[in-house]
Structure formats: structure tokens, C-alpha cells
Design an enzyme around this catalytic site. Structure first.
Site: not given
Ligand code: DHK
Length: 204
Positions: A11-12, A19, A24, A73, A76, A97, A99, A101, A106
Site C-alpha cells: 500500500p501507498n 510520497r 522514500y 515490499n 504497512a 523482504e 524496505h 527506509s 523509525r
Molecule cells: C514502506 C511503507 O509504506 C511503510 O509502511 C514501511 C516501507 C516502510 C518502506 O520503507 O519501503 O514502514
């Protein structure tokens, strides 16, 4: 024909580039898709993004039948979804896996990942470049596994592995390779031609 590598985004991440660029980065989702394609070598890439948990689980099921490796990835859903963990448990290939960030630097609600329980490896904090690293690593891992399996099959067919019964040979090679060892080259050929898997009870 080599099965593709699935790159699944949660998501997102469709808003990547706009964003929270301080966290990111400015690369868009299309940019990171290209990073994966640049690093995939002769593996095809199935690149997906969804804000829906059900859709992501559907793609993991698809990868179970059609894929060689998964880069995920989960965003959330990393910290909430046992359903995604359960789906990934059924996948026999390598799972990375990813990420963007460093989640461990965090807020505390980003510290406990369900996915890490089943991941072969975790990459966090390399920014959008992490997609390149993940793809290069997983395609190398898949090549190592393929050559190890080819070596084992050659050994088995050459009859050098006297400890293995033909029926068992085929099954155990498969089993050890995916379930027990999971490493790139799980077996060692001893001087007398015996194949000694890491710690596979089936080999005894
Ligand atoms: C991306 C997200 O949307 C967050 O919910 C995670 C992750 C981190 C990222 O770092 O790609 O915490």
C-alpha cells in the site's frame, strides 16, 4: 523457460516519488520497476503494486505456481498481515523482504515484521536503489540453486551417491534443496562420492 521473479509492492507505494520524498526518495514506482528489469539478467520480472491485501495474497499464490523467486515490499502490511505471512510460507523459492527506509530506525510500530519470519533475506534502508540490490541478489541466488540442483542431479544420475536409493534420491534432492537447507549450495561431495547434505535427516 525460467520462471519469472515476482516483485510485489504494498500500500501507498503507487505514490512513490511524491510520497514523503525525504524518507522514500524521488524515484517513482515506474523508475524502481526499471531498476528491477535492469538487474534481472535472463529472468523475466512480474512487477505488481496494490493497496489491497487480498490482491497481494492472490499474486503470492500465482507466484507459488508460476514464479521462481519473490521480492516483496509489503509496506504497512509488513507489520499487520499474518495472512501474507501464511501465503509466503507456501512459496518454495527464495523470498527477499525489501524496505526503502530503514524500518528499525523509525517508529516502534515499524520494528516487528511478520514477513521476516519466512524471508530468505531482508533489505532495508538503501532507498529506491534497494530494488536493484534485491533483484541482483535474488537472480544470483536462483542461478546458484539451479547449478547446485544440476550438479546434484548429475551426481545422482551418475550413481556416485551410493547412499541414495533411486526413489529417495529424486525426492530427497528436491526436499533438501527447498525445505531443509534453503541455501545456495546445500550439499558437499565427500571424497568417496557420497553426497552429504547439510543437516537433512532424510539423508541419513
Ligand atoms: C514502506 C511503507 O509504506 C511503510 O509502511 C514501511 C516501507 C516502510 C518502506 O520503507 O519501503 O514502514
Amino acid at each position: 523457460m525460467k520462471k519469472p521473479i515476482y516483485v510485489i509492492n504494498g500500500p501507498n507505494l503507487n505514490r512513490l516519488g511524491k510520497r514523503e520524498p525525504a524518507i522514500y526518495g524521488k524515484a517513482t514506482l515506474a523508475d524502481v520497476e526499471q531498476y528491477c528489469r535492469d538487474e534481472a539478467g535472463d529472468f523475466a520480472i512480474e512487477f505488481r503494486q496494490s493497496n489491497s491485501e487480498a490482491e497481494i495474497i492472490g499474486w503470492i499464490h500465482e507466484a507459488i505456481d508460476e514464479g521462481s523467486g519473490i521480492i516483496i515490499n509489503p509496506a504497512a502490511f509488513t507489520f499487520t498481515s499474518i495472512a501474507i505471512l501464511d501465503a509466503l510460507k507456501m512459496f518454495e523459492g527464495p523470498i527477499i523482504e525489501l524496505h526503502i527506509s530503514n524500518i528499525h530506525k523509525r517508529e516502534a510500530y515499524y520494528h516487528h515484521s511478520y514477513v521476516s519470519k519466512v524471508a530468505t533475506a531482508v533489505i532495508a534502508g538503501l532507498g529506491p536503489e534497494g530494488y536493484r540490490t534485491a533483484t541482483a541478489s535474488i537472480s544470483k541466488l536462483l542461478q546458484q540453486r539451479a547449478s547446485a540442483r544440476a550438479e546434484l542431479t548429475a551426481q545422482a544420475q551418475s550413481g556416485r551417491c551410493r547412499t541414495w536409493q533411486p526413489a529417495i534420491r529424486t525426492r530427497d534432492v528436491q526436499q533438501c534443496f527447498y525445505v531443509v537447507c534453503g541455501g545456495a549450495v546445500p550439499f558437499v561431495m565427500s571424497a568417496n562420492g557420497m553426497v552429504r547434505p547439510c543437516s537433512c535427516p532424510a539423508s541419513n
